[in-house]
Scaffold this motif. Structure first.
Motif, PDB file in Angstrom:
ATOM      1  N   GLN A  45      32.857  15.563  15.017  1.00  0.00           N
ATOM      2  CA  GLN A  45      32.063  16.931  14.329  1.00  0.00           C
ATOM      3  C   GLN A  45      32.365  17.257  14.493  1.00  0.00           C
ATOM      4  O   GLN A  45      33.521  18.678  14.002  1.00  0.00           O
ATOM      5  CB  GLN A  45      30.665  16.263  14.136  1.00  0.00           C
ATOM      6  CG  GLN A  45      30.134  15.605  13.862  1.00  0.00           C
ATOM      7  CD  GLN A  45      30.229  14.976  11.825  1.00  0.00           C
ATOM      8  OE1 GLN A  45      29.705  16.077  10.937  1.00  0.00           O
ATOM      9  NE2 GLN A  45      29.804  13.473  11.816  1.00  0.00           N
ATOM     10  N   ASP A  46      33.123  18.286  15.322  1.00  0.00           N
ATOM     11  CA  ASP A  46      34.138  19.141  16.274  1.00  0.00           C
ATOM     12  C   ASP A  46      35.162  19.833  14.960  1.00  0.00           C
ATOM     13  O   ASP A  46      35.534  20.778  14.693  1.00  0.00           O
ATOM     14  CB  ASP A  46      34.132  19.552  17.970  1.00  0.00           C
ATOM     15  CG  ASP A  46      32.712  19.960  18.492  1.00  0.00           C
ATOM     16  OD1 ASP A  46      31.648  19.992  17.207  1.00  0.00           O
ATOM     17  OD2 ASP A  46      32.299  19.670  19.810  1.00  0.00           O
ATOM     18  N   GLY A  47      35.855  18.196  15.237  1.00  0.00           N
ATOM     19  CA  GLY A  47      36.988  18.119  14.488  1.00  0.00           C
ATOM     20  C   GLY A  47      36.949  18.227  13.577  1.00  0.00           C
ATOM     21  O   GLY A  47      37.819  19.629  13.271  1.00  0.00           O
ATOM     22  N   ALA A  48      36.474  17.673  12.862  1.00  0.00           N
ATOM     23  CA  ALA A  48      36.358  18.238  11.405  1.00  0.00           C
ATOM     24  C   ALA A  48      35.893  19.659  10.842  1.00  0.00           C
ATOM     25  O   ALA A  48      36.631  20.136   9.625  1.00  0.00           O
ATOM     26  CB  ALA A  48      35.535  17.081  11.031  1.00  0.00           C
ATOM     27  N   ALA A  49      34.946  20.260  11.776  1.00  0.00           N
ATOM     28  CA  ALA A  49      35.073  21.286  11.605  1.00  0.00           C
ATOM     29  C   ALA A  49      36.123  22.581  11.656  1.00  0.00           C
ATOM     30  O   ALA A  49      36.451  23.218  10.295  1.00  0.00           O
ATOM     31  CB  ALA A  49      33.365  22.109  12.287  1.00  0.00           C
ATOM     32  N   ARG A  50      37.091  22.310  12.715  1.00  0.00           N
ATOM     33  CA  ARG A  50      38.147  22.527  12.850  1.00  0.00           C
ATOM     34  C   ARG A  50      38.630  22.459  11.587  1.00  0.00           C
ATOM     35  O   ARG A  50      40.114  23.578  10.944  1.00  0.00           O
ATOM     36  CB  ARG A  50      38.528  22.526  14.592  1.00  0.00           C
ATOM     37  CG  ARG A  50      38.018  23.548  14.873  1.00  0.00           C
ATOM     38  CD  ARG A  50      38.122  22.452  16.546  1.00  0.00           C
ATOM     39  NE  ARG A  50      39.300  22.760  17.036  1.00  0.00           N
ATOM     40  CZ  ARG A  50      39.504  22.108  18.683  1.00  0.00           C
ATOM     41  NH1 ARG A  50      38.933  21.532  18.999  1.00  0.00           N
ATOM     42  NH2 ARG A  50      40.895  23.122  19.184  1.00  0.00           N
TER      43      ARG A  50
END
Ligand code: ADP
Ligand code: TRP
Length: 325
Positions: free
Chosen positions: A301-306
Protein backbone atom coordinates in the motif's frame (compact mmCIF):
# COMPACT_ATOMS: atom_id res chain seq x y z
CA UNK A 1 23.32 4.17 -19.93
CA UNK A 2 25.64 6.01 -17.54
CA UNK A 3 26.11 4.71 -14.02
CA UNK A 4 24.77 7.89 -12.41
CA UNK A 5 21.62 7.48 -10.35
CA UNK A 6 18.69 6.71 -12.65
CA UNK A 7 15.10 5.64 -12.26
CA UNK A 8 15.00 1.89 -12.70
CA UNK A 9 11.75 -0.01 -13.15
CA UNK A 10 10.82 -3.63 -13.64
CA UNK A 11 7.82 -5.89 -13.26
CA UNK A 12 7.38 -9.56 -12.56
CA UNK A 13 4.31 -11.58 -13.39
CA UNK A 14 2.80 -13.53 -10.52
CA UNK A 15 2.59 -16.69 -12.57
CA UNK A 16 3.89 -19.27 -10.06
CA UNK A 17 6.44 -19.98 -7.37
CA UNK A 18 9.77 -18.23 -7.90
CA UNK A 19 12.74 -20.46 -8.70
CA UNK A 20 16.49 -19.98 -8.61
CA UNK A 21 16.52 -19.21 -12.36
CA UNK A 22 14.32 -16.21 -11.58
CA UNK A 23 16.55 -15.35 -8.63
CA UNK A 24 19.92 -15.33 -10.42
CA UNK A 25 18.57 -14.10 -13.77
CA UNK A 26 16.37 -11.29 -12.57
CA UNK A 27 15.88 -10.73 -8.83
CA UNK A 28 19.51 -10.61 -7.73
CA UNK A 29 20.57 -8.05 -10.39
CA UNK A 30 17.44 -5.99 -9.69
CA UNK A 31 18.06 -6.02 -5.95
CA UNK A 32 21.68 -5.01 -6.42
CA UNK A 33 20.50 -1.82 -8.15
CA UNK A 34 18.58 -0.65 -5.11
CA UNK A 35 21.43 1.28 -3.60
CA UNK A 36 22.64 3.72 -6.27
CA UNK A 37 19.31 4.09 -8.08
CA UNK A 38 15.67 4.90 -7.43
CA UNK A 39 13.88 1.65 -8.17
CA UNK A 40 10.26 0.91 -8.94
CA UNK A 41 9.49 -2.81 -8.84
CA UNK A 42 5.98 -4.13 -9.20
CA UNK A 43 3.96 -7.30 -9.40
CA UNK A 44 2.27 -7.38 -12.82
CA UNK A 45 -1.13 -8.76 -11.83
CA UNK A 46 -2.99 -7.10 -14.74
CA UNK A 47 -0.61 -8.91 -17.10
CA UNK A 48 -1.27 -12.20 -15.30
CA UNK A 49 -5.00 -11.84 -16.10
CA UNK A 50 -4.23 -12.59 -19.76
CA UNK A 51 -3.85 -16.21 -18.66
CA UNK A 52 -7.16 -16.13 -16.75
CA UNK A 53 -5.98 -17.59 -13.43
CA UNK A 54 -8.41 -18.57 -10.65
CA UNK A 55 -9.10 -15.39 -8.62
CA UNK A 56 -7.86 -16.92 -5.36
CA UNK A 57 -4.82 -18.34 -7.11
CA UNK A 58 -3.98 -14.90 -8.48
CA UNK A 59 -4.26 -13.33 -5.02
CA UNK A 60 -2.13 -16.10 -3.48
CA UNK A 61 0.57 -15.74 -6.12
CA UNK A 62 0.75 -11.96 -5.76
CA UNK A 63 1.16 -12.46 -2.02
CA UNK A 64 3.81 -15.12 -2.49
CA UNK A 65 5.88 -13.02 -4.93
CA UNK A 66 5.70 -10.08 -2.51
CA UNK A 67 6.89 -12.23 0.41
CA UNK A 68 9.69 -13.80 -1.61
CA UNK A 69 10.99 -10.47 -2.90
CA UNK A 70 11.02 -8.97 0.57
CA UNK A 71 12.73 -12.07 1.98
CA UNK A 72 15.39 -11.92 -0.77
CA UNK A 73 16.33 -8.39 0.23
CA UNK A 74 13.96 -5.91 -1.38
CA UNK A 75 14.13 -2.91 0.93
CA UNK A 76 10.85 -0.96 0.87
CA UNK A 77 12.60 2.05 2.40
CA UNK A 78 14.75 2.35 -0.74
CA UNK A 79 12.54 0.83 -3.40
CA UNK A 80 8.98 1.60 -4.44
CA UNK A 81 7.41 -1.87 -4.38
CA UNK A 82 3.81 -2.17 -5.46
CA UNK A 83 1.04 -4.14 -7.09
CA UNK A 84 0.41 -2.99 -10.68
CA UNK A 85 -3.38 -2.97 -10.23
CA UNK A 86 -3.14 -0.60 -7.25
CA UNK A 87 -2.30 2.13 -9.76
CA UNK A 88 -5.13 1.81 -12.32
CA UNK A 89 -3.90 5.04 -13.95
CA UNK A 90 -1.74 2.74 -16.05
CA UNK A 91 -4.86 1.65 -17.93
CA UNK A 92 -5.62 5.18 -19.04
CA UNK A 93 -2.11 5.58 -20.40
CA UNK A 94 -2.43 2.19 -22.13
CA UNK A 95 -5.46 3.52 -23.99
CA UNK A 96 -3.78 6.74 -25.01
CA UNK A 97 -0.63 4.93 -26.19
CA UNK A 98 -2.74 2.29 -27.92
CA UNK A 99 -4.25 4.96 -30.11
CA UNK A 100 -0.76 5.78 -31.40
CA UNK A 101 0.21 2.15 -31.94
CA UNK A 102 -0.07 0.63 -35.39
CA UNK A 103 -1.78 -2.79 -35.26
CA UNK A 104 1.19 -4.25 -37.17
CA UNK A 105 3.57 -3.38 -34.33
CA UNK A 106 1.60 -5.49 -31.87
CA UNK A 107 0.91 -8.25 -34.41
CA UNK A 108 4.65 -8.77 -34.76
CA UNK A 109 5.21 -9.29 -31.01
CA UNK A 110 6.30 -12.79 -29.94
CA UNK A 111 3.99 -12.90 -26.92
CA UNK A 112 1.06 -12.81 -29.34
CA UNK A 113 2.58 -14.63 -32.33
CA UNK A 114 3.77 -17.63 -30.28
CA UNK A 115 0.31 -18.23 -28.85
CA UNK A 116 -1.43 -17.98 -32.22
CA UNK A 117 1.22 -20.24 -33.80
CA UNK A 118 0.41 -22.87 -31.15
CA UNK A 119 -3.24 -22.68 -32.10
CA UNK A 120 -4.31 -20.86 -28.93
CA UNK A 121 -6.99 -18.27 -29.63
CA UNK A 122 -5.40 -15.16 -28.12
CA UNK A 123 -7.55 -12.77 -26.13
CA UNK A 124 -7.43 -9.01 -26.70
CA UNK A 125 -5.51 -8.65 -23.43
CA UNK A 126 -2.72 -10.81 -24.77
CA UNK A 127 -2.67 -8.82 -28.00
CA UNK A 128 -2.43 -5.61 -26.01
CA UNK A 129 0.08 -6.98 -23.51
CA UNK A 130 3.02 -4.94 -24.92
CA UNK A 131 0.94 -1.74 -24.86
CA UNK A 132 0.26 -2.25 -21.14
CA UNK A 133 3.94 -2.97 -20.59
CA UNK A 134 4.90 0.23 -22.43
CA UNK A 135 2.47 2.17 -20.23
CA UNK A 136 4.00 0.53 -17.10
CA UNK A 137 7.38 1.89 -18.06
CA UNK A 138 6.43 5.29 -19.48
CA UNK A 139 4.04 6.18 -16.66
CA UNK A 140 6.98 6.22 -14.23
CA UNK A 141 9.41 7.87 -16.68
CA UNK A 142 11.90 5.05 -16.12
CA UNK A 143 15.35 5.44 -17.65
CA UNK A 144 16.44 1.83 -17.31
CA UNK A 145 14.51 -1.43 -17.38
CA UNK A 146 16.31 -4.62 -16.23
CA UNK A 147 14.73 -7.56 -18.02
CA UNK A 148 15.58 -10.96 -19.44
CA UNK A 149 16.44 -11.24 -23.14
CA UNK A 150 12.93 -12.51 -23.87
CA UNK A 151 11.55 -9.04 -23.09
CA UNK A 152 13.80 -7.13 -25.49
CA UNK A 153 11.12 -6.78 -28.15
CA UNK A 154 8.68 -5.29 -25.65
CA UNK A 155 11.27 -2.69 -24.76
CA UNK A 156 11.67 -1.83 -28.44
CA UNK A 157 7.91 -1.32 -28.71
CA UNK A 158 8.06 0.91 -25.63
CA UNK A 159 10.85 3.04 -27.05
CA UNK A 160 9.13 3.28 -30.43
CA UNK A 161 5.88 4.47 -28.90
CA UNK A 162 7.58 6.95 -26.56
CA UNK A 163 9.34 8.51 -29.56
CA UNK A 164 6.11 8.63 -31.57
CA UNK A 165 4.30 10.26 -28.64
CA UNK A 166 7.01 12.86 -28.15
CA UNK A 167 7.11 13.67 -31.88
CA UNK A 168 3.36 14.13 -31.94
CA UNK A 169 2.80 15.93 -28.64
CA UNK A 170 6.10 17.35 -27.38
CA UNK A 171 8.92 16.06 -25.25
CA UNK A 172 7.02 14.50 -22.35
CA UNK A 173 7.88 10.81 -22.10
CA UNK A 174 11.29 9.38 -21.21
CA UNK A 175 12.65 6.94 -23.79
CA UNK A 176 13.89 4.00 -21.66
CA UNK A 177 16.97 1.86 -22.13
CA UNK A 178 16.73 -1.92 -21.74
CA UNK A 179 19.25 -3.30 -19.23
CA UNK A 180 19.87 -6.81 -20.47
CA UNK A 181 22.72 -8.66 -18.84
CA UNK A 182 24.09 -10.68 -21.72
CA UNK A 183 26.62 -12.30 -19.41
CA UNK A 184 23.96 -13.79 -17.14
CA UNK A 185 24.00 -17.35 -18.34
CA UNK A 186 20.73 -19.16 -18.53
CA UNK A 187 20.31 -21.06 -15.27
CA UNK A 188 19.83 -24.75 -16.11
CA UNK A 189 17.01 -26.78 -14.62
CA UNK A 190 17.15 -30.27 -13.12
CA UNK A 191 16.92 -31.80 -16.62
CA UNK A 192 19.63 -29.58 -18.14
CA UNK A 193 17.23 -27.40 -20.19
CA UNK A 194 16.64 -23.76 -19.21
CA UNK A 195 15.05 -23.72 -15.76
CA UNK A 196 11.43 -22.72 -16.28
CA UNK A 197 8.06 -23.28 -14.66
CA UNK A 198 6.77 -24.43 -18.02
CA UNK A 199 9.30 -27.29 -18.13
CA UNK A 200 8.68 -28.62 -14.60
CA UNK A 201 12.44 -28.61 -13.93
CA UNK A 202 12.68 -25.92 -11.27
CA UNK A 203 14.43 -25.64 -7.93
CA UNK A 204 12.35 -23.23 -5.88
CA UNK A 205 14.05 -20.51 -3.85
CA UNK A 206 11.98 -21.44 -0.83
CA UNK A 207 11.22 -25.11 -1.32
CA UNK A 208 11.08 -27.52 1.62
CA UNK A 209 14.27 -29.22 2.73
CA UNK A 210 13.00 -32.68 1.87
CA UNK A 211 11.47 -31.67 -1.45
CA UNK A 212 14.50 -29.75 -2.65
CA UNK A 213 16.93 -32.47 -1.56
CA UNK A 214 14.90 -34.91 -3.62
CA UNK A 215 14.90 -32.64 -6.69
CA UNK A 216 18.64 -32.01 -6.48
CA UNK A 217 19.43 -35.72 -6.03
CA UNK A 218 17.44 -36.36 -9.21
CA UNK A 219 19.32 -33.85 -11.37
CA UNK A 220 20.15 -35.45 -14.70
CA UNK A 221 23.87 -36.08 -15.28
CA UNK A 222 25.85 -38.10 -17.83
CA UNK A 223 26.86 -41.69 -17.19
CA UNK A 224 30.61 -41.23 -16.67
CA UNK A 225 31.67 -43.96 -14.18
CA UNK A 226 32.62 -42.93 -10.64
CA UNK A 227 36.35 -43.58 -11.10
CA UNK A 228 36.68 -41.53 -14.35
CA UNK A 229 37.54 -37.82 -14.50
CA UNK A 230 34.55 -35.63 -15.30
CA UNK A 231 34.14 -32.41 -17.26
CA UNK A 232 32.80 -29.67 -14.94
CA UNK A 233 32.10 -27.27 -17.83
CA UNK A 234 29.61 -29.71 -19.36
CA UNK A 235 27.76 -30.44 -16.11
CA UNK A 236 24.58 -28.65 -15.02
CA UNK A 237 25.23 -29.64 -11.39
CA UNK A 238 28.49 -27.74 -11.54
CA UNK A 239 26.82 -24.77 -13.25
CA UNK A 240 24.32 -24.53 -10.40
CA UNK A 241 27.00 -24.93 -7.73
CA UNK A 242 29.00 -22.08 -9.32
CA UNK A 243 26.12 -19.66 -8.82
CA UNK A 244 26.19 -20.10 -5.06
CA UNK A 245 29.69 -21.12 -3.99
CA UNK A 246 32.79 -19.04 -3.20
CA UNK A 247 35.71 -19.08 -5.69
CA UNK A 248 37.66 -21.45 -3.40
CA UNK A 249 34.72 -23.84 -3.10
CA UNK A 250 34.29 -23.80 -6.87
CA UNK A 251 37.97 -24.67 -7.36
CA UNK A 252 37.72 -27.52 -4.85
CA UNK A 253 34.77 -29.07 -6.66
CA UNK A 254 36.42 -28.51 -10.04
CA UNK A 255 39.45 -30.43 -8.74
CA UNK A 256 37.22 -33.29 -7.57
CA UNK A 257 35.61 -33.51 -11.03
CA UNK A 258 38.94 -33.54 -12.86
CA UNK A 259 40.63 -36.01 -10.50
CA UNK A 260 38.05 -38.78 -10.98
CA UNK A 261 36.93 -41.06 -8.17
CA UNK A 262 33.98 -38.82 -7.31
CA UNK A 263 30.43 -39.96 -8.03
CA UNK A 264 27.79 -37.43 -9.05
CA UNK A 265 25.96 -38.30 -5.82
CA UNK A 266 28.72 -36.55 -3.87
CA UNK A 267 28.46 -33.42 -6.03
CA UNK A 268 24.67 -33.47 -5.64
CA UNK A 269 25.01 -33.66 -1.87
CA UNK A 270 27.42 -30.70 -1.94
CA UNK A 271 25.07 -28.76 -4.20
CA UNK A 272 22.13 -29.37 -1.90
CA UNK A 273 24.09 -28.18 1.14
CA UNK A 274 25.29 -25.09 -0.72
CA UNK A 275 21.77 -24.24 -1.90
CA UNK A 276 20.29 -24.78 1.55
CA UNK A 277 22.93 -22.60 3.13
CA UNK A 278 22.83 -19.90 0.44
CA UNK A 279 19.17 -19.08 1.03
CA UNK A 280 19.24 -19.70 4.81
CA UNK A 281 19.15 -16.03 5.86
CA UNK A 282 16.42 -15.24 3.32
CA UNK A 283 14.45 -18.29 4.50
CA UNK A 284 14.61 -17.08 8.09
CA UNK A 285 13.56 -13.59 7.04
CA UNK A 286 10.69 -15.12 5.12
CA UNK A 287 9.45 -16.97 8.22
CA UNK A 288 9.41 -13.67 10.11
CA UNK A 289 7.62 -11.82 7.30
CA UNK A 290 4.99 -14.55 7.04
CA UNK A 291 4.11 -14.07 10.70
CA UNK A 292 2.98 -10.57 9.85
CA UNK A 293 0.59 -10.46 6.89
CA UNK A 294 -0.32 -6.87 7.74
CA UNK A 295 3.27 -5.84 7.11
CA UNK A 296 3.20 -7.25 3.56
CA UNK A 297 -0.02 -5.42 2.70
CA UNK A 298 1.32 -2.25 4.34
CA UNK A 299 4.46 -2.35 2.19
CA UNK A 300 2.41 -2.76 -0.99
CA UNK A 301 0.00 0.00 0.00
CA UNK A 302 2.82 2.42 0.84
CA UNK A 303 4.52 1.54 -2.44
CA UNK A 304 1.27 2.11 -4.35
CA UNK A 305 0.82 5.55 -2.76
CA UNK A 306 4.33 6.57 -3.81
CA UNK A 307 3.85 5.10 -7.29
CA UNK A 308 0.49 6.84 -7.68
CA UNK A 309 2.01 10.26 -6.99
CA UNK A 310 4.44 9.79 -9.91
CA UNK A 311 1.73 8.25 -12.11
CA UNK A 312 -0.68 11.13 -11.48
CA UNK A 313 1.93 13.72 -12.40
CA UNK A 314 2.79 11.99 -15.70
CA UNK A 315 -0.84 11.43 -16.56
CA UNK A 316 -1.67 15.10 -15.96
CA UNK A 317 1.00 16.09 -18.47
CA UNK A 318 -0.10 13.46 -20.98
CA UNK A 319 -3.80 14.34 -20.72
CA UNK A 320 -3.08 18.02 -21.23
CA UNK A 321 -0.77 17.29 -24.18
CA UNK A 322 -3.29 15.15 -26.08
CA UNK A 323 -6.18 17.54 -25.49
CA UNK A 324 -8.10 15.81 -22.71
CA UNK A 325 -9.20 17.87 -19.76
P1 ADP B 1 9.53 -18.94 -16.24
O1 ADP B 1 10.33 -19.30 -17.47
O2 ADP B 1 9.79 -19.89 -15.11
O3 ADP B 1 8.05 -18.79 -16.55
P2 ADP B 1 9.49 -16.08 -16.21
O4 ADP B 1 9.33 -16.03 -17.70
O5 ADP B 1 8.32 -15.72 -15.35
O6 ADP B 1 10.04 -17.52 -15.78
O7 ADP B 1 10.73 -15.17 -15.85
C1 ADP B 1 10.75 -14.13 -14.91
C2 ADP B 1 12.15 -13.51 -14.94
O8 ADP B 1 13.17 -14.48 -14.58
C3 ADP B 1 12.54 -12.98 -16.33
O9 ADP B 1 13.23 -11.74 -16.17
C4 ADP B 1 13.47 -14.03 -16.88
O10 ADP B 1 14.41 -13.48 -17.79
C5 ADP B 1 14.16 -14.60 -15.61
N1 ADP B 1 14.45 -16.05 -15.77
C6 ADP B 1 13.55 -17.05 -15.82
N2 ADP B 1 14.14 -18.26 -15.96
C7 ADP B 1 15.47 -18.03 -16.02
C8 ADP B 1 16.63 -18.89 -16.15
N3 ADP B 1 16.52 -20.21 -16.24
N4 ADP B 1 17.85 -18.30 -16.18
C9 ADP B 1 17.97 -16.94 -16.06
N5 ADP B 1 16.92 -16.09 -15.93
C10 ADP B 1 15.68 -16.60 -15.90
N1 TRP C 1 6.35 -8.85 -19.28
C1 TRP C 1 7.28 -9.02 -18.18
C2 TRP C 1 7.59 -10.55 -17.99
O1 TRP C 1 6.80 -11.38 -18.37
C3 TRP C 1 6.69 -8.48 -16.90
C4 TRP C 1 6.46 -7.00 -16.99
C5 TRP C 1 5.24 -6.35 -17.08
C6 TRP C 1 7.45 -5.98 -17.04
N2 TRP C 1 5.43 -4.99 -17.13
C7 TRP C 1 6.77 -4.73 -17.12
C8 TRP C 1 8.85 -6.01 -17.00
C9 TRP C 1 7.45 -3.50 -17.21
C10 TRP C 1 9.53 -4.79 -17.10
C11 TRP C 1 8.83 -3.56 -17.18
O2 TRP C 1 8.65 -10.88 -17.43
Amino acid sequence: MSTASKRILSGVQPSGTLHIGNYFGMMKPALEMQQPHTCFYFIADYHALTQIPEPQQLRDRVHSVAVDFLACGLDPAKTVFFRQSDVPQVQELTWILGCLMPMGLLERCHSFKDKTARGIAPNVGLFNYPALMAADILLYKANGVPVGKDQKQHLEVTRDIAIRFNNQYGDILTVPEPMIREEVAVVPGTDGQKMSKSYGNTIEIFGTEKGMRKKIMRIVTDSTPVESPKDPSACNLFALYKLMATPEEIETLRGMYLAGGMGYGTAKQMLFEKYWDYFRAARERREEILKNPDYIEQVLQDGAARARAVADATLREVRRAVGLR
